[in-house]
Design a protein around this motif. Structure first.
Motif, PDB file in Angstrom:
ATOM      1  N   ASN A   1       0.801  -1.232   0.000  1.00 12.22           N
ATOM      2  CA  ASN A   1       0.000   0.000   0.000  1.00 12.22           C
ATOM      3  C   ASN A   1       0.832   1.280   0.000  1.00 12.22           C
ATOM      4  N   GLN A   2       2.063   1.210   0.417  1.00 12.93           N
ATOM      5  CA  GLN A   2       2.879   2.418   0.507  1.00 12.93           C
ATOM      6  C   GLN A   2       4.002   2.425  -0.533  1.00 12.93           C
ATOM      7  N   ILE A   3       4.922   1.487  -0.413  1.00 14.73           N
ATOM      8  CA  ILE A   3       6.116   1.495  -1.263  1.00 14.73           C
ATOM      9  C   ILE A   3       5.763   1.358  -2.737  1.00 14.73           C
ATOM     10  N   SER A   4       4.897   0.409  -3.064  1.00 17.09           N
ATOM     11  CA  SER A   4       4.613   0.129  -4.478  1.00 17.09           C
ATOM     12  C   SER A   4       3.773   1.220  -5.132  1.00 17.09           C
ATOM     13  N   THR A   5       3.041   2.003  -4.343  1.00 12.89           N
ATOM     14  CA  THR A   5       2.090   2.962  -4.922  1.00 12.89           C
ATOM     15  C   THR A   5       2.591   4.403  -4.942  1.00 12.89           C
ATOM     16  N   LEU A   6       3.698   4.687  -4.262  1.00 10.70           N
ATOM     17  CA  LEU A   6       4.097   6.074  -4.045  1.00 10.70           C
ATOM     18  C   LEU A   6       4.279   6.842  -5.354  1.00 10.70           C
ATOM     19  N   TYR A   7       4.956   6.253  -6.313  1.00 11.96           N
ATOM     20  CA  TYR A   7       5.188   6.930  -7.594  1.00 11.96           C
ATOM     21  C   TYR A   7       3.864   7.264  -8.281  1.00 11.96           C
ATOM     22  N   TRP A   8       2.920   6.315  -8.237  1.00 14.89           N
ATOM     23  CA  TRP A   8       1.660   6.475  -8.965  1.00 14.89           C
ATOM     24  C   TRP A   8       0.728   7.458  -8.286  1.00 14.89           C
ATOM     25  N   ARG A   9       0.637   7.418  -6.963  1.00 11.19           N
ATOM     26  CA  ARG A   9      -0.297   8.312  -6.282  1.00 11.19           C
ATOM     27  C   ARG A   9       0.266   9.713  -6.105  1.00 11.19           C
ATOM     28  N   SER A  10       1.544   9.908  -6.459  1.00 10.89           N
ATOM     29  CA  SER A  10       2.111  11.259  -6.440  1.00 10.89           C
ATOM     30  C   SER A  10       2.259  11.821  -7.856  1.00 10.89           C
TER      31      SER A  10
ATOM     32  N   PHE B   1       2.594 -13.233  -4.185  1.00 11.10           N
ATOM     33  CA  PHE B   1       1.993 -12.067  -3.543  1.00 11.10           C
ATOM     34  C   PHE B   1       2.508 -10.776  -4.175  1.00 11.10           C
ATOM     35  N   PHE B   2       3.782 -10.748  -4.512  1.00 12.94           N
ATOM     36  CA  PHE B   2       4.420  -9.506  -4.946  1.00 12.94           C
ATOM     37  C   PHE B   2       4.397  -9.351  -6.463  1.00 12.94           C
ATOM     38  N   VAL B   3       4.375 -10.455  -7.188  1.00 11.40           N
ATOM     39  CA  VAL B   3       4.178 -10.368  -8.634  1.00 11.40           C
ATOM     40  C   VAL B   3       2.790  -9.811  -8.932  1.00 11.40           C
ATOM     41  N   HIS B   4       1.881  -9.938  -7.973  1.00 12.18           N
ATOM     42  CA  HIS B   4       0.516  -9.433  -8.120  1.00 12.18           C
ATOM     43  C   HIS B   4       0.370  -8.009  -7.572  1.00 12.18           C
ATOM     44  N   THR B   5       1.501  -7.363  -7.297  1.00 14.93           N
ATOM     45  CA  THR B   5       1.478  -6.014  -6.742  1.00 14.93           C
ATOM     46  C   THR B   5       2.012  -5.018  -7.765  1.00 14.93           C
ATOM     47  N   PRO B   6       1.156  -4.281  -8.470  1.00 14.87           N
ATOM     48  CA  PRO B   6       1.634  -3.295  -9.439  1.00 14.87           C
ATOM     49  C   PRO B   6       2.520  -2.251  -8.769  1.00 14.87           C
ATOM     50  N   GLY B   7       3.532  -1.834  -9.495  1.00 15.65           N
ATOM     51  CA  GLY B   7       4.452  -0.829  -8.973  1.00 15.65           C
ATOM     52  C   GLY B   7       5.763  -1.395  -8.479  1.00 15.65           C
ATOM     53  N   LEU B   8       5.802  -2.712  -8.258  1.00 19.11           N
ATOM     54  CA  LEU B   8       7.039  -3.355  -7.835  1.00 19.11           C
ATOM     55  C   LEU B   8       7.771  -3.952  -9.031  1.00 19.11           C
TER      56      LEU B   8
ATOM     57  N   ASP C   1      12.849   2.360  -9.040  1.00 12.50           N
ATOM     58  CA  ASP C   1      11.643   1.623  -8.678  1.00 12.50           C
ATOM     59  C   ASP C   1      11.914   0.737  -7.466  1.00 12.50           C
ATOM     60  N   PRO C   2      10.895   0.457  -6.655  1.00 16.37           N
ATOM     61  CA  PRO C   2      11.076  -0.494  -5.559  1.00 16.37           C
ATOM     62  C   PRO C   2      11.211  -1.911  -6.095  1.00 16.37           C
ATOM     63  N   VAL C   3      12.146  -2.649  -5.523  1.00 13.48           N
ATOM     64  CA  VAL C   3      12.455  -3.992  -6.006  1.00 13.48           C
ATOM     65  C   VAL C   3      12.395  -4.985  -4.844  1.00 13.48           C
ATOM     66  N   ILE C   4      11.712  -6.109  -5.077  1.00 18.22           N
ATOM     67  CA  ILE C   4      11.786  -7.248  -4.169  1.00 18.22           C
ATOM     68  C   ILE C   4      12.814  -8.202  -4.755  1.00 18.22           C
TER      69      ILE C   4
END
Length: 327
Positions: free
Chosen positions: A96-105, A136-143, A166-169
């Motif tokens: 909710n935070q790391i993966s979305t920051l670029y998009w919601r800003s 879980f993380f492949v299903h998280t846009p933005g990562l 970009d944030p990377v796992i």
């Protein structure tokens, strides 16, 4: 050239990136004084000091949240989650935070966090130290999600991840730490591009797609199948998100047959995504159904006999290669 293990390659990447960029720092449980539970971060505290090598409390949510905050202030944090099984308390911060920051800003903020995450089984770790949680993380846009299979890519992907905005796992397989090694040049900078798979073995009969420990098994299975006149093309995904469709499509168009090998449970895994993409976009070029070789839809077992049963074997992969080739 120097023989370098997968673990040593990660350690080298951390040393090199911290030397290159003073904004890079590492944090996590036992990574400083102890050098990490697997000794991946050995030597960093002595070289860079406790302001850049930070031992944290046992709080994955705090580790991810602090890393996110530091990243917004111009730092490039490399937090470690000690085992992938324990990443779930940090899921809110990551998803909710790391993966979305670029998009919601609207692109005004970046969050260049690289989260190192030891994962995978076949180390006798049981259900709480062996899980494969990449879906879980492949299903998280933005990562961006990576999973190196070789020592070279363990180093090259980590260096590229740290430099990415970009944030990377970064999933590093525990079984590969000391079992995989190769000659790496001592005076050459190794950077593996994010988002690009690698055709590790050329073939014409079947395409085998994998990553992590299963890639190593797929390569051995392909060599076994070659003894029977079957040439399998093996793709090392390296990056799981975004998916390198171009490399996959080029191979499957050539072979007409595809199988995906993953250690994770069967349902809704990475292999499902690849199979769906092929069904949607390459259906008329397939000569056989896409096959999946996976773990089971159960918790990861502890007993050694059950662990060996749970994890896909070289013999199983070889048998499916032969079965597909004969269709």
């Amino acid at each position: 050239m120097a023989i370098t293990t997968y673990l040593e390659a990660i350690n080298q990447a951390l040393h090199e990136e911290m030397e290159r960029d003073p904004n890079v720092f590492v944090m996590g449980q036992d990574i400083g004084i102890y050098g990490g539970v697997f000794k991946v971060t050995k030597g960093l505290l002595e070289k860079f000091g406790d302001l850049r090598v930070i031992d944290t409390p046992i709080s994955e949510s705090m580790i991810a949240g602090a890393a996110a905050g530091a990243a917004t202030q111009g730092m490039r944090p490399v937090p470690e989650i000690q085992f992938s099984d324990f990443i779930h308390p940090a899921f809110d911060q990551i998803h909710n935070q790391i993966s979305t920051l670029y998009w919601r800003s609207a692109g005004h903020w970046r969050c260049p966090v690289t989260i190192r995450c030891p994962w995978g089984g076949e180390v006798g770790g049981g259900p709480f130290h062996s899980q494969s949680v990449e879906s879980f993380f492949v299903h998280t846009p933005g990562l961006v999600v990576v999973a190196p299979s070789t020592a070279r890519d363990a180093k090259g992907l980590l260096k590229s991840a740290i430099r990415s905005d970009d944030p990377v796992i970064y999933f590093e397989h525990k079984k590969l730490y000391r079992s995989v090694r190769e000659d790496l040049p001592e005076n050459e900078e190794i950077l593996t591009p994010l988002g690009k798979a690698r055709v590790a073995r050329q073939g014409r009969h079947v395409t085998v797609i994998s990553y992590g420990l299963m890639f190593q098994k797929a390569m051995r299975a392909a060599e076994d199948a070659a003894q029977h006149g079957i040439e399998a093309e093996v793709i090392d995904m390296r990056t799981l998100l975004p998916i390198d469709r171009e490399t996959i499509f080029a191979s499957v168009r050539k072979t007409g047959k595809c199988m995906i090998v993953q250690e994770a449970p069967r349902t809704l895994g990475f292999g499902d995504a690849v199979a769906a993409i092929l069904a949607e976009e390459l259906f008329w070029e397939l000569d056989a159904p896409v096959r999946r070789i996976t773990g089971y839809d159960t918790p990861y077992p502890f007993a050694p006999t059950m662990e060996s049963f749970y994890s896909p074997s070289v013999d199983t992969i070889t048998a499916v290669i032969q079965d597909l080739a004969e269709m």
